[in-house]
Design an enzyme around this catalytic site. Structure first.
Site, PDB file in Angstrom:
ATOM      1  N   CYS A 124      -4.959  -2.978   2.902  1.00  0.00           N
ATOM      2  CA  CYS A 124      -4.634  -2.888   4.335  1.00  0.00           C
ATOM      3  C   CYS A 124      -5.823  -3.133   5.251  1.00  0.00           C
ATOM      4  O   CYS A 124      -6.205  -4.253   5.488  1.00  0.00           O
ATOM      5  CB  CYS A 124      -3.949  -1.561   4.641  1.00  0.00           C
ATOM      6  SG  CYS A 124      -3.169  -1.629   6.276  1.00  0.00           S
ATOM      7  N   GLU A 156       0.860  -1.198   0.000  1.00  0.00           N
ATOM      8  CA  GLU A 156       0.000   0.000   0.000  1.00  0.00           C
ATOM      9  C   GLU A 156       0.897   1.249   0.000  1.00  0.00           C
ATOM     10  O   GLU A 156       1.942   1.264   0.656  1.00  0.00           O
ATOM     11  CB  GLU A 156      -0.837  -0.020   1.290  1.00  0.00           C
ATOM     12  CG  GLU A 156      -1.673   1.215   1.535  1.00  0.00           C
ATOM     13  CD  GLU A 156      -2.263   1.254   2.963  1.00  0.00           C
ATOM     14  OE1 GLU A 156      -1.613   0.760   3.914  1.00  0.00           O
ATOM     15  OE2 GLU A 156      -3.383   1.781   3.106  1.00  0.00           O
ATOM     16  N   LYS A 159      -9.512   2.083  -1.918  1.00  0.00           N
ATOM     17  CA  LYS A 159      -9.748   1.542  -0.570  1.00  0.00           C
ATOM     18  C   LYS A 159     -11.107   1.953  -0.004  1.00  0.00           C
ATOM     19  O   LYS A 159     -11.471   3.134  -0.028  1.00  0.00           O
ATOM     20  CB  LYS A 159      -8.619   2.014   0.354  1.00  0.00           C
ATOM     21  CG  LYS A 159      -8.598   1.400   1.738  1.00  0.00           C
ATOM     22  CD  LYS A 159      -7.305   1.835   2.447  1.00  0.00           C
ATOM     23  CE  LYS A 159      -7.145   1.284   3.834  1.00  0.00           C
ATOM     24  NZ  LYS A 159      -5.850   1.683   4.432  1.00  0.00           N
TER      25      LYS A 159
HETATM   26  N1  CDT Z   1      -2.975   1.479   6.486  1.00  0.00           N
HETATM   27  C1  CDT Z   1      -3.878   0.875   7.280  1.00  0.00           C
HETATM   28  O1  CDT Z   1      -5.014   0.666   6.884  1.00  0.00           O
HETATM   29  N2  CDT Z   1      -3.479   0.545   8.529  1.00  0.00           N
HETATM   30  C2  CDT Z   1      -4.356   0.006   9.505  1.00  0.00           C
HETATM   31  C3  CDT Z   1      -3.969   0.390  10.870  1.00  0.00           C
HETATM   32  C4  CDT Z   1      -5.090   0.194  11.793  1.00  0.00           C
HETATM   33  S1  CDT Z   1      -4.597   0.066  13.431  1.00  0.00           S
HETATM   34  C5  CDT Z   1      -5.304  -1.441  13.886  1.00  0.00           C
HETATM   35  C6  CDT Z   1      -4.447  -1.516   9.462  1.00  0.00           C
HETATM   36  O2  CDT Z   1      -5.563  -2.033   9.497  1.00  0.00           O
HETATM   37  O3  CDT Z   1      -3.425  -2.186   9.466  1.00  0.00           O
END
Ligand code: CDT
Length: 308
Positions: free
Chosen positions: A169, A47, A124
Site C-alpha cells: 500500500c 493488503e 510493510k
Molecule cells: N493502507 C495504506 O497504507 N493506506 C494509505 C493511505 C494513506 S492516505 C494518502 C495509502 O497510501 O494508500
C-alpha cells in the site's frame, strides 16, 4: 527468450467488521477459481485481505487488537486456500496482520509457490497515518500505533521464472521502495492496498485518489523496468469508501489489465518478464547511467531541509 507468467489481480470488495475469516476465505477461493479459469498461475490479493481495515478504529485494550492478527500462516481458516491453490498448481500473494511468536506486530504479505511452500514474507516499511487517537478525524488511520516498521526492508526472491519483490500500500507512493527493488533486478512487484477515498488531513486530495494510485505505480514500473501488480480492497467498508483501480502494469508504464468495479473481481494479464530487459539494458541501465555519488541525501537525511 520469453519468460511469461499469467498473473491475476484479485481485487476484493469490502470486508465488514463482523465477517468471519472463514467466509472471507470462501471469497478468496472464488477469486482463485475465477483466476484459474482465466489461465492465471499467480494470484495477488489485497493488503490485510482477511479482515476489515481495522486501523480505522482506536483500540485501547490489547485483547481487542489481537483478534485482527494471525499468529500462524497458514492458519486454520486460511489452510483451505493454501490447499486449493496447491491442488490447482497456483501461486499466490496474501496480505494479513501478523503477530510473531515473540510478540511483534507487522502488516505482512506472504508469497506462496505453486506447490504450497512459502517463498518469502514482506513486512510493510512505510506505515502511514498516526500513533495516537485523533478524535477530529472522521475515521482513524492507526497503522503507526498497531504495526512496527518491517525490519527486513525490500527483498527479492527468484520465483515464477523471474525476480519477484513485494511492497504494501503506502510503500507504492515512495520511489525509494521501487528503486531498492530495482537495484536487485526486480521484474515483478506484487502489492496490495487499502486506500480510503477521503484523506482527513488533506481533503483537497480526495478527488485525485485514483489518479495518484496509478501515477505512482505506473512511474514505479517504468522507472525500474518492472511489472507492477497493485490490488485493492475497495468499496464501502464500514462506512468508509475505498478506491479500487487494481491494475497490472507493464515495464513500459502502460496498464495491461485493470478492474472496473469496486467489488470482488479478477483482472488477468500475461506478464512477459523478458519485456523488462530492453528497459533495463537501455534507458534504465542503472550500471551505466546512475550517479549514486549525487544521491547521498536519500539515505543520510530523513526530512526535507529547505534552503533558508
Ligand atoms: N493502507 C495504506 O497504507 N493506506 C494509505 C493511505 C494513506 S492516505 C494518502 C495509502 O497510501 O494508500
Amino acid at each position: 527468450m520469453s519468460r511469461a507468467v499469467t498473473v491475476a489481480a484479485a481485487q476484493m470488495g469490502p470486508v465488514q467488521r463482523d465477517e468471519p475469516r472463514a467466509d472471507v476465505v470462501e471469497r478468496l477461493l472464488t477469486l482463485l477459481h475465477d483466476a484459474h479459469a482465466l489461465g492465471a498461475e499467480l494470484v495477488v490479493y489485497p493488503e490485510l485481505a482477511l479482515t476489515t481495515f481495522f486501523p480505522r478504529w482506536y483500540f485501547e485494550d490489547e485483547r481487542e487488537l489481537d483478534v485482527w492478527f494471525e499468529t500462524e500462516m497458514p492458519s486454520v481458516d486460511t489452510k483451505p486456500l493454501f490447499d486449493e491453490a496447491a491442488r490447482l498448481g497456483m501461486g499466490f500473494c496474501l496480505g494479513f496482520a501478523e503477530k510473531t511468536a515473540d510478540g511483534h506486530r507487522y502488516n505482512t504479505q506472504v508469497l506462496v509457490a505453486s506447490d504450497g511452500h512459502e517463498i518469502g514474507r514482506y513486512r510493510k516499511v512505510h506505515l502511514p497515518g498516526h500513533a495516537e487517537h485523533e478524535p477530529w478525524r472522521a475515521f482513524q488511520h492507526l497503522e503507526k500505533r498497531y504495526f512496527e516498521v518491517g525490519p527486513d526492508g525490500f527483498q527479492v526472491w527468484r520465483a515464477f521464472d523471474g525476480i519477484v519483490g513485494m511492497m504494501i500500500c503506502n510503500d507504492r507512493r515512495w520511489p525509494e521502495a521501487y528503486r531498492v527493488l530495482g537495484l536487485q533486478g526486480v521484474e515483478l512487484v506484487l502489492l496490495g492496498y487499502n486506500t480510503p477515498v477521503h484523506n482527513p488531513p488533506a481533503p483537497e486530495h480526495d478527488r485525485l485518489g485514483d489518479f495518484h494510485n496509478h501515477l505512482v505505480m505506473q512511474s514505479g514500473a517504468y522507472q525500474n523496468a518492472t511489472w507492477v501488480v497493485g490490488v485493492a480492497k475497495a468499496g464501502n467498508e464500514e462506512g468508509v469508501p475505498m478506491i479500487g483501480g487494481s491494475a497490472i502494469i507493464a515495464p513500459s508504464g502502460e496498464i495491461a489489465a485493470m478492474c472496473t468495479t469496486l467489488g470482488d473481481e479478477v483482472a488477468v494479464a500475461r506478464c512477459d518478464l523478458s519485456q523488462c530487459d530492453s528497459y533495463k539494458q537501455t534507458v534504465f541501465n542503472f550500471g551505466r547511467h546512475r550517479e549514486p555519488d549525487h544521491y547521498g541525501r536519500i539515505t543520510s537525511q530523513r526530512g526535507a531541509e529547505p534552503l533558508t
